[in-house]
Write an enzyme that holds these catalytic residues in place. Structure first.
Site, PDB file in Angstrom:
ATOM      1  CG  HIS A  51      -1.968  -1.036   1.215  1.00  0.00           C
ATOM      2  ND1 HIS A  51      -3.079  -0.946   2.008  1.00  0.00           N
ATOM      3  CD2 HIS A  51      -2.093  -2.194   0.511  1.00  0.00           C
ATOM      4  CE1 HIS A  51      -3.861  -1.997   1.797  1.00  0.00           C
ATOM      5  NE2 HIS A  51      -3.277  -2.776   0.894  1.00  0.00           N
ATOM      6  CD  GLU A  53      -1.614   4.709   3.379  1.00  0.00           C
ATOM      7  OE1 GLU A  53      -2.692   5.302   3.508  1.00  0.00           O
ATOM      8  OE2 GLU A  53      -1.483   3.710   2.617  1.00  0.00           O
ATOM      9  CB  CYS A  81      -6.296   0.059   5.071  1.00  0.00           C
ATOM     10  SG  CYS A  81      -4.642  -0.670   5.003  1.00  0.00           S
ATOM     11  CB  CYS A  84      -1.751   1.800   5.955  1.00  0.00           C
ATOM     12  SG  CYS A  84      -1.477   1.014   4.356  1.00  0.00           S
TER      13      CYS A  84
END
Length: 154
Positions: A51, A53, A81, A84
């Site tokens: 992801h 991040e 999320c 993250c």
């Protein structure tokens, strides 16, 4: 300065869509300087942990030569999320700025609500079975860590 950092995270998200990745971008800043920029690379690398991040955290840690990002801030195009958010806490990032909400993400097919629901359940109630297995053997590594004098705590 904050506006410029957020605009870069958003631009990274927009550019990533054109590359075939997810619509997420992140920028990590320390002392008003960008130390890392990440984008969602899940489909581009077949890595479900890639992801924006997380990729930005990995880049920042490499750039700064540390796993402790205290004193850093993260600007992300979307509310993080659960994975993250956990990574941000583990990295000790001091502040999160985000653009879109988790509801905005849900509305375009990125729904993390099932993970939040699963976290609240006991391990026996979760969708993915979790079975403790061989704890007597597994505890040995913890004992070795506990006895180690030169360990680096994190």
């Amino acid at each position: 300065m904050e506006k410029d950092f957020m605009l870069q995270a958003i631009k990274k998200a927009e550019d990533n869509v054109a590359l075939g990745g997810g619509p997420f971008g992140a920028v990590i800043v320390k002392d008003n300087k960008i130390v890392a920029i990440g984008n969602n690379r899940v489909t581009l690398t077949n890595d479900p942990t890639a992801h924006a991040e997380v990729t930005a955290i990995r880049e920042a840690c490499t750039a700064l030569g540390t796993f402790d990002l205290s004193g850093c801030e993260i600007y992300t195009s979307c509310e993080p999320c659960p994975m993250c958010l956990s990574a941000i806490y583990w990295a000790r990032i001091g502040k999160i700025y985000y653009g879109n909400t988790k509801t905005d993400a849900k509305n375009i097919g990125f729904d993390d609500s099932f993970i939040y629901d699963e976290i609240e359940k006991s391990t026996a109630e979760r969708t993915i079975p979790a079975v403790q297995f061989m704890p007597e053997e597994a505890i040995k590594a913890f004992k070795l860590w506990q006895e180690k004098d030169d360990k680096v705590r994190y």
